[in-house]
Every structure is written in structure tokens, then in C-alpha cells.
Design a protein around this motif. Structure first.
Motif, PDB file in Angstrom:
ATOM      1  N   GLY A 113       0.785  -1.227   0.000  1.00  0.00           N
ATOM      2  CA  GLY A 113       0.000   0.000   0.000  1.00  0.00           C
ATOM      3  C   GLY A 113       0.818   1.278   0.000  1.00  0.00           C
ATOM      4  N   PHE A 114       2.103   1.197   0.342  1.00  0.00           N
ATOM      5  CA  PHE A 114       2.928   2.403   0.429  1.00  0.00           C
ATOM      6  C   PHE A 114       3.132   3.065  -0.928  1.00  0.00           C
ATOM      7  N   ALA A 115       3.457   2.266  -1.943  1.00  0.00           N
ATOM      8  CA  ALA A 115       3.686   2.825  -3.275  1.00  0.00           C
ATOM      9  C   ALA A 115       2.410   3.435  -3.850  1.00  0.00           C
ATOM     10  N   ALA A 116       1.282   2.745  -3.688  1.00  0.00           N
ATOM     11  CA  ALA A 116       0.013   3.268  -4.204  1.00  0.00           C
ATOM     12  C   ALA A 116      -0.349   4.592  -3.526  1.00  0.00           C
ATOM     13  N   ALA A 117      -0.086   4.684  -2.224  1.00  0.00           N
ATOM     14  CA  ALA A 117      -0.356   5.932  -1.511  1.00  0.00           C
ATOM     15  C   ALA A 117       0.521   7.054  -2.037  1.00  0.00           C
ATOM     16  N   TYR A 118       1.774   6.737  -2.355  1.00  0.00           N
ATOM     17  CA  TYR A 118       2.674   7.756  -2.898  1.00  0.00           C
ATOM     18  C   TYR A 118       2.203   8.220  -4.274  1.00  0.00           C
ATOM     19  N   HIS A 119       1.752   7.300  -5.098  1.00  0.00           N
ATOM     20  CA  HIS A 119       1.263   7.686  -6.423  1.00  0.00           C
ATOM     21  C   HIS A 119       0.052   8.607  -6.308  1.00  0.00           C
ATOM     22  N   GLU A 120      -0.805   8.353  -5.345  1.00  0.00           N
ATOM     23  CA  GLU A 120      -1.943   9.240  -5.110  1.00  0.00           C
ATOM     24  C   GLU A 120      -1.456  10.604  -4.615  1.00  0.00           C
ATOM     25  N   TYR A 121      -0.452  10.583  -3.784  1.00  0.00           N
ATOM     26  CA  TYR A 121       0.122  11.812  -3.219  1.00  0.00           C
ATOM     27  C   TYR A 121       0.635  12.732  -4.319  1.00  0.00           C
ATOM     28  N   ILE A 122       1.434  12.195  -5.231  1.00  0.00           N
ATOM     29  CA  ILE A 122       2.008  13.059  -6.266  1.00  0.00           C
ATOM     30  C   ILE A 122       0.977  13.396  -7.341  1.00  0.00           C
ATOM     31  N   ALA A 123       0.014  12.497  -7.570  1.00  0.00           N
ATOM     32  CA  ALA A 123      -1.038  12.790  -8.550  1.00  0.00           C
ATOM     33  C   ALA A 123      -1.870  13.993  -8.109  1.00  0.00           C
ATOM     34  N   ILE A 140      10.459  17.886  -8.258  1.00  0.00           N
ATOM     35  CA  ILE A 140       9.374  18.686  -7.676  1.00  0.00           C
ATOM     36  C   ILE A 140       8.048  17.941  -7.757  1.00  0.00           C
ATOM     37  N   SER A 141       7.788  17.325  -8.878  1.00  0.00           N
ATOM     38  CA  SER A 141       6.521  16.601  -9.030  1.00  0.00           C
ATOM     39  C   SER A 141       6.484  15.348  -8.161  1.00  0.00           C
ATOM     40  N   GLY A 142       7.665  14.826  -7.851  1.00  0.00           N
ATOM     41  CA  GLY A 142       7.739  13.556  -7.138  1.00  0.00           C
ATOM     42  C   GLY A 142       7.828  12.367  -8.059  1.00  0.00           C
ATOM     43  N   GLU A 143       7.903  12.624  -9.365  1.00  0.00           N
ATOM     44  CA  GLU A 143       8.074  11.519 -10.306  1.00  0.00           C
ATOM     45  C   GLU A 143       9.362  10.757  -9.992  1.00  0.00           C
ATOM     46  N   TRP A 144      10.395  11.502  -9.551  1.00  0.00           N
ATOM     47  CA  TRP A 144      11.623  10.918  -9.052  1.00  0.00           C
ATOM     48  C   TRP A 144      11.815  11.377  -7.609  1.00  0.00           C
ATOM     49  N   THR A 145      12.516  10.573  -6.826  1.00  0.00           N
ATOM     50  CA  THR A 145      12.776  10.945  -5.438  1.00  0.00           C
ATOM     51  C   THR A 145      14.254  11.264  -5.248  1.00  0.00           C
ATOM     52  N   GLY A 146      14.569  11.897  -4.126  1.00  0.00           N
ATOM     53  CA  GLY A 146      15.942  12.278  -3.831  1.00  0.00           C
ATOM     54  C   GLY A 146      16.404  11.745  -2.491  1.00  0.00           C
ATOM     55  N   THR A 147      17.712  11.608  -2.349  1.00  0.00           N
ATOM     56  CA  THR A 147      18.300  11.176  -1.073  1.00  0.00           C
ATOM     57  C   THR A 147      19.436  12.117  -0.689  1.00  0.00           C
ATOM     58  N   MET A 148      19.904  11.950   0.537  1.00  0.00           N
ATOM     59  CA  MET A 148      21.041  12.701   1.056  1.00  0.00           C
ATOM     60  C   MET A 148      22.107  11.689   1.483  1.00  0.00           C
ATOM     61  N   CYS A 149      23.256  11.656   0.791  1.00  0.00           N
ATOM     62  CA  CYS A 149      24.287  10.651   1.042  1.00  0.00           C
ATOM     63  C   CYS A 149      25.525  11.314   1.645  1.00  0.00           C
ATOM     64  N   LEU A 150      25.548  11.366   2.971  1.00  0.00           N
ATOM     65  CA  LEU A 150      26.669  11.962   3.689  1.00  0.00           C
ATOM     66  C   LEU A 150      27.490  10.912   4.419  1.00  0.00           C
ATOM     67  N   THR A 151      26.807  10.146   5.281  1.00  0.00           N
ATOM     68  CA  THR A 151      27.481   9.334   6.282  1.00  0.00           C
ATOM     69  C   THR A 151      28.182   8.122   5.682  1.00  0.00           C
ATOM     70  N   GLU A 152      29.380   7.862   6.198  1.00  0.00           N
ATOM     71  CA  GLU A 152      30.128   6.661   5.878  1.00  0.00           C
ATOM     72  C   GLU A 152      30.398   5.907   7.177  1.00  0.00           C
ATOM     73  N   PRO A 153      30.765   4.634   7.106  1.00  0.00           N
ATOM     74  CA  PRO A 153      30.943   3.868   8.341  1.00  0.00           C
ATOM     75  C   PRO A 153      31.894   4.515   9.346  1.00  0.00           C
ATOM     76  N   HIS A 154      32.900   5.215   8.843  1.00  0.00           N
ATOM     77  CA  HIS A 154      33.908   5.826   9.712  1.00  0.00           C
ATOM     78  C   HIS A 154      33.727   7.335   9.841  1.00  0.00           C
ATOM     79  N   ALA A 155      32.744   7.891   9.147  1.00  0.00           N
ATOM     80  CA  ALA A 155      32.583   9.350   9.096  1.00  0.00           C
ATOM     81  C   ALA A 155      31.107   9.699   9.264  1.00  0.00           C
ATOM     82  N   GLY A 156      30.741  10.080  10.476  1.00  0.00           N
ATOM     83  CA  GLY A 156      29.372  10.486  10.758  1.00  0.00           C
ATOM     84  C   GLY A 156      29.303  11.993  10.877  1.00  0.00           C
ATOM     85  N   THR A 157      29.310  12.498  12.107  1.00  0.00           N
ATOM     86  CA  THR A 157      29.285  13.938  12.336  1.00  0.00           C
ATOM     87  C   THR A 157      30.503  14.620  11.736  1.00  0.00           C
ATOM     88  N   ASP A 158      31.664  13.980  11.838  1.00  0.00           N
ATOM     89  CA  ASP A 158      32.903  14.566  11.328  1.00  0.00           C
ATOM     90  C   ASP A 158      33.070  14.223   9.857  1.00  0.00           C
TER      91      ASP A 158
END
Length: 587
Positions: free
Chosen positions: A77-87, A154-172
Motif C-alpha cells: 500500500g505504500f507505493a500506491a499511496a505515494y502515487h496518489e500523493y504526487i497525482a 518537484i513533481s515527485g516523479e523521481w525521489t531524492g536522497t542525502m548521502c553523507l554518512t560513511e561507516p567511519h565518518a558520521g558527524t565529522d
């Protein structure tokens, strides 16, 4: 678990009566946005949150996400809800009209975002990060990058992520090791691994756009040598269609305490093609555009969970019959009285209510400053608003998520043993809320940022701009006693802030968490006195009497917490630093 109902009455009071939103919009030249439109957006947002995604919350937690043959599937149900959201255009609320966004004011979108978080924080997380990615690409991407990716984000047709953290590098982040190698066509080859990537893959959209921090070969050491790259799951052809798959993959899904219905991925980039966002070696500044928005949005996650927990606890307390009320039976024909008659239960409920509604007021006040920063013609007003946002962001993230953990724990406590059982849903809220204190910078990091950068390294403008905003609220309080009390709270906070600002760096670090909480409780005290005063003109008796009573409870029972934090603020850090490391051991 009781069905979630959006707190529209409280939201409308805060927006229209307390913040006078229509006048606020007119001052910003946003005459097309009026009370009727705001109420319609809120009403439709409530309908989607209540009817579409709230029913998926518990089953999503039970099912979790799966990784098979390199592909991630989310709960039923998660994907269908998202499709309704962006529609229905919800993802595009804040996007630029140039790329088919709706350019709604933040103060109109933020209440809807709160509802989504109350209904299903796991589901909301992916669209939240997509909105933050939009900000980074829109502000720092070149024209070609925007034309290729921004409309679909913007439409939500594609989604985005934030890729910062590595196993040895979190806050720093100075320790990160992901590499970016320039290619002849102007793109870059990205290699490395990132962890804790929310929505790193999913079965909602055809493409996922990863914003990745990496180092160029000539990068200087430290955070000054970090660049930001957009790395798509599928490359995009010149005609806008999807091309070949990029060389990236999901290594695994994290097994987590909460937000189990959101895929948290280990992402592996193996010479994946990426595109520079902003200038070389300026990636951290670009990423902070995304990160600061995400920090406020995480604060909204905390607020949304608090509201859901309060609603569940209140409904249960009214229905659960146990013992007799000490003040005299209120259900003489029954075998027992509802537990809401018990003073201790009432104290827990009022604590939930006072903290949740206070944080909601803070979030909406914050949203009006976002409106000003984006839309004001006056450069001084924009600068003041930006200063307020910078000062309040760590408070909004850190305090509102700490409140979420307290309020959700109280929700479990009101239920007693049933709160510990999965079927009631209260323990899920407690588990889900725990991550909000950790990601987008732990709350200790938020406190350090507030006292170490926003207070001590600034020349005082952020503090002064925030003071000015709160003084404006006090000037509108009609009751002279309430106005005097609010002014006294604010004056003490302001004077103590300047006193703390002069302390040595080591003492600032030791007092960081205390300052964040002292500031938050003080600010909420001002907000509560302002809200309660304005509520006395309301025709809604629930608002009129409810705000008055809850304000009185906050001032008597919760505001005194700031005195402990105040005491700790004035202590030096010697008791923390002078303890030898070996003394932490038993032997």
C-alpha cells in the motif's frame, strides 16, 4: 489504536487568529493566498493523512522493507499511496513555478507536513528528503542540471536522497573518503560507500537521485575539500527519457529500532556517473541548504509523533476504567472511573498537550519566517528572517524531537501494560520517535551548533533578531500581567544568553545541551502567554478555555524546568573534563 484526526481547529486558530496569516501574506505580496484557500489545503491534507496513509502505519511497521535480487520493496500500500500523493500535487507544494511547482508559502505547507508525520512518519520520510533535495538543486545546480532533474523532483516523479554518512565518518565529515574522478565529458566517476541512506532505493518511482558528498583528486584536507554530486540511479537521455542503469547498488537494508517501513540503505557507488552541484570543494555549504531544511523537517516529525501519541493517550484515558477518582466518583453507576479522573494521569496528558501545542506554535512561527526569507522585498526583513531561522533551527530540531521522546513515553505510560503491547501502536510511536534525536545531526550536535556557532561566533545578530521577533508577539498581548510575565521571561533569557556567550569555549561545550533546553522552555513560555491571550477573543470555547488552562499548567508545571538548565549554564566544565578516563571503569 485510535484513528488519527488532524488537529485542524488548533492549526486554524494558530494560523488565522494568532499569526494573522492573511495579513502576513498581504505584506509579502501574496494576495492570492487567503484564509479560505489555507483552510481548504489543510482540509484536503487532513483527509489524505487520515484516510490514506494513517491506516498503513501499523502494518508497515509489521511488514518492514525487503531487499531481494538488489531491489527494495516497501510495505503493501505504500507505493500506491505515494502515487496518489504526487497525482494530487502534494509533493509540488513548495516547488518553483518555473519547474511546475506550486510555490505555496511554507506556512501553508508545514501544517500538512505535520499531519503526514502524525499519520505515518516512515512513509513521509522519502518525500521529505525529496523536498530537501529540491532546495539544494534549485539553489546550487546549474541550468542544465535543473532542466534535466528539477521538474521530476518537484513533481515527485523521481525521489531524492542525502548521502553523507560513511561507516567511519558520521558527524565529522572531514573524514569521508568517497572519491570523485573527473571524466572527459564533464561528469564525474563516484566511488565509495554511504550508510544510513533513507529511501536509497524503493518501489515507488522509476528513478532515485542521490546527492553525494565526495572528494576530488585535488581536494584540500578537511571539510573544505568536499564537493557535492548528483548521482542518478538511472542516467537520463538528452530527450528526458531514462537511459542505462548507473553503477550503484544497495548493499543491504539496516535492521532498525523504528521507522521500519522506510528503507534505510547501505549504498555502494562503483565508478557511478555523477554531476557536480555547485562549485568544486564547496559541497558542504551546498549540502547544508538541504540539511537545514531536513533538520526542521525532522523537528516536524517529532511534533507529528507527539500529536499522535497525545491523541492515543487521551482516547484511552477516557475509556479505560480503573479504581475510583480520589476527588469523588465521576462514574457512580459503573464499576470504576475512567483513569482520566486520576490526577497523575491528568498531569501526563496536560504535559503532552502543553508540549505538543507549544511546539506546534514554534513550528508555525518558524514557517512564517521561512515565508519572509523567501518572499520579502525588504532586504533587511529577509536578513532578519534568515537570522531567526539560523538561531531557531537547532532548537526546532533538538527540542521538538526530545519532546517527542518524552511525549511518546508518556503515551505508553498512560496505557500501562497495554502501552507495551504492539497491537495498541503506542510503543511504535516511541520507537519511531527515537531516531529523530539522532539523524540530521544528533541533538547534542544541535546544542553544540546553537551555543558554539549561532550564539558565540555570531556578533549577536541572530540572538537580537530572535529577540525582536518574540518582542513583537509580546507587544500584541492585551493582558498587562501576561505581557509583563512574558517580557520578564524574555529579558532573563536574553541577558543570560549574553552572559553565556562570553564563557570560554570549553564551558560553552559543557553547557550546550542546557542552553538549548533553557532557551526552548523560555521561548515556549512566551509563545504560550501570547497564544492564551489571543485565545480569549476566540468564539470557540474549547480554544478559549483550553489555551488558558494549558498555559497556566505550562507556567506552573513545565516552565520551572528551565531553572535547572539555568543553574547548569553558569557552571564551568571542570567536573566533566577533570575526571580521568580511567575512572569511568569499575577496575
Amino acid at each position: 489504536m485510535p484513528q488519527y484526526q488532524a488537529p485542524l481547529t488548533d492549526m486554524q486558530f494558530l494560523l488565522h487568529d494568532w499569526l494573522n496569516l492573511e495579513s502576513h501574506y498581504q505584506n509579502l505580496g501574496l494576495q492570492d493566498f487567503d484564509q479560505e484557500l489555507v483552510n481548504e489545503v489543510l482540509s484536503q491534507g487532513a483527509k489524505f493523512a487520515e484516510q490514506v496513509i494513517a491506516p498503513l502505519n501499523r502494518e508497515g511497521d509489521e511488514q518492514s522493507c525487503q531487499l531481494k535480487d538488489g531491489k527494495v520493496t516497501t510495505p503493501e500500500g505504500f507505493a500506491a499511496a505515494y502515487h496518489e500523493y504526487i497525482a494530487n500535487g502534494w509533493n509540488a507544494m513548495l516547488g518553483s513555478a518555473e519547474y511546475d511547482g506550486q510555490d505555496l508559502p511554507y506556512s501553508m505547507a508545514v501544517p500538512v507536513h505535520e499531519m503526514l508525520n502524525s499519520a505515518n512518519v516512515s512513509w513521509r520520510l522519502i518525500s521529505m528528503l525529496t523536498e530537501s533535495a529540491v532546495l539544494a538543486v534549485n539553489k546550487h545546480g546549474d541550468k542544465a542540471l535543473k532542466n534535466t532533474y528539477l521538474k521530476q523532483l518537484i513533481s515527485g516523479e523521481w525521489t531524492g536522497t542525502m548521502c553523507l554518512t560513511e561507516p567511519h565518518a558520521g558527524t565529522d565529515l572531514s573524514l569521508l573518503s568517497t572519491k570523485a574522478q573527473p571524466l572527459e565529458d564533464g561528469s564525474y566517476s563516484i566511488s565509495g560507500s554511504k550508510i544510513f541512506i533513507s529511501g536509497g532505493d524503493q518501489d515507488w518511482t522509476d528513478n532515485v537521485l542521490h546527492l553525494v558528498l565526495a572528494r576530488l583528486p585535488d581536494a584540500p584536507e578537511g571539510v573544505k575539500g568536499i564537493s557535492l554530486f548528483l548521482v542518478p540511479k538511472f542516467l537520463v537521455n538528452s530527450d528526458g527519457t531514462l537511459g542505462q542503469a548507473n553503477t550503484l547498488s544497495v548493499g543491504s537494508l539496516e535492521k532498525k529500532m523504528g521507522i521500519k517501513a522506510c528503507p534505510t540503505c547501505v549504498m555502494n557507488f562503483d565508478q557511478a556517473k555523477g554531476f557536480l552541484v555547485g562549485a568544486p570543494h564547496k559541497g558542504l555549504a551546498c549540502m547544508f541548504t538541504m540539511m537545514n531544511d531536513a533538520r526542521f523537517q525532522v523537528g516536524l516529525q517529532g511534533l507529528g509523533i507527539s500529536e499522535a501519541s497525545y491523541q492515543g493517550a487521551l482516547a484511552y484515558a477516557r475509556e479505560r476504567l480503573q479504581s475510583r477518582a480520589p476527588q469523588g466518583s465521576i462514574n457512580p453507576d459503573g464499576k470504576a472511573d475512567p483513569i482520566i479522573a486520576q490526577p497523575d494521569v491528568r498531569k501526563m496528558l496536560l504535559t503532552q498537550k502543553a508540549l505538543t501545542e507549544g511546539c506546534r506554535a514554534l513550528s508555525l512561527l518558524y514557517a512564517t519566517q521561512m515565508d519572509i526569507e523567501k518572499n520579502a522585498d525588504d532586504d533587511f526583513a529577509k536578513h532578519d528572517a534568515a537570522s531567526v531561522l539560523a538561531f531557531l533551527t537547532p532548537i526546532a530540531k533538538g527540542f521538538m524531537t526530545d519532546v517527542s521522546q518524552e511525549v511518546s513515553h508518556l503515551g505508553v505510560q498512560v496505557y500501562g501494560g497495554h502501552g507495551y503491547i504492539r497491537e495498541w501502536g503506542m510503543e511504535q510511536l516511541s520507537r519511531d520517535s527515537r531516531i529523530t534525536q539522532l539523524y540530521e545531526g544528533t541533538n547534542g550536535i544541535q546544542a553544540a551548533d546553537l551555543i558554539g556557532r549561532k550564539l558565540s561566533r555570531d556578533d549577536g545578530h541572530m540572538l537580537t533578531a530572535t529577540l525582536k521577533l518574540l518582542q513583537g508577539l509580546i507587544s500584541k498581548i492585551n493582558n498587562s500581567d501576561a505581557a509583563s510575565q512574558a517580557a520578564a521571561i524574555l529579558d532573563e533569557w536574553h541577558k543570560l544568553s549574553w552572559q553565556v556567550k562570553k564563557q570560554p569555549a570549553i564551558d560553552l561545550a559543557g553547557a550546550a545541551y542546557d542552553y538549548m533546553h533553557y532557551s526552548a522552555y523560555s521561548i515556549l513560555g512566551v509563545l504560550w502567554l501570547s497564544m492564551a491571550d489571543r485565545a480569549q477573543a476566540s468564539d470557540n470555547q474549547s480554544i478559549k478555555e483550553g489555551k488558558k488552562s494549558t498555559c497556566a499548567f505550562y507556567l506552573k508545571r513545565i516552565l520551572p524546568r528551565k531553572e535547572l538548565y539555568k543553574t547548569n549554564l553558569l557552571n564551568d566544565a571542570s567536573d566533566l573534563i577533570d575526571v580521568a578516563d580511567a575512572l569511568f571503569d569499575y577496575q
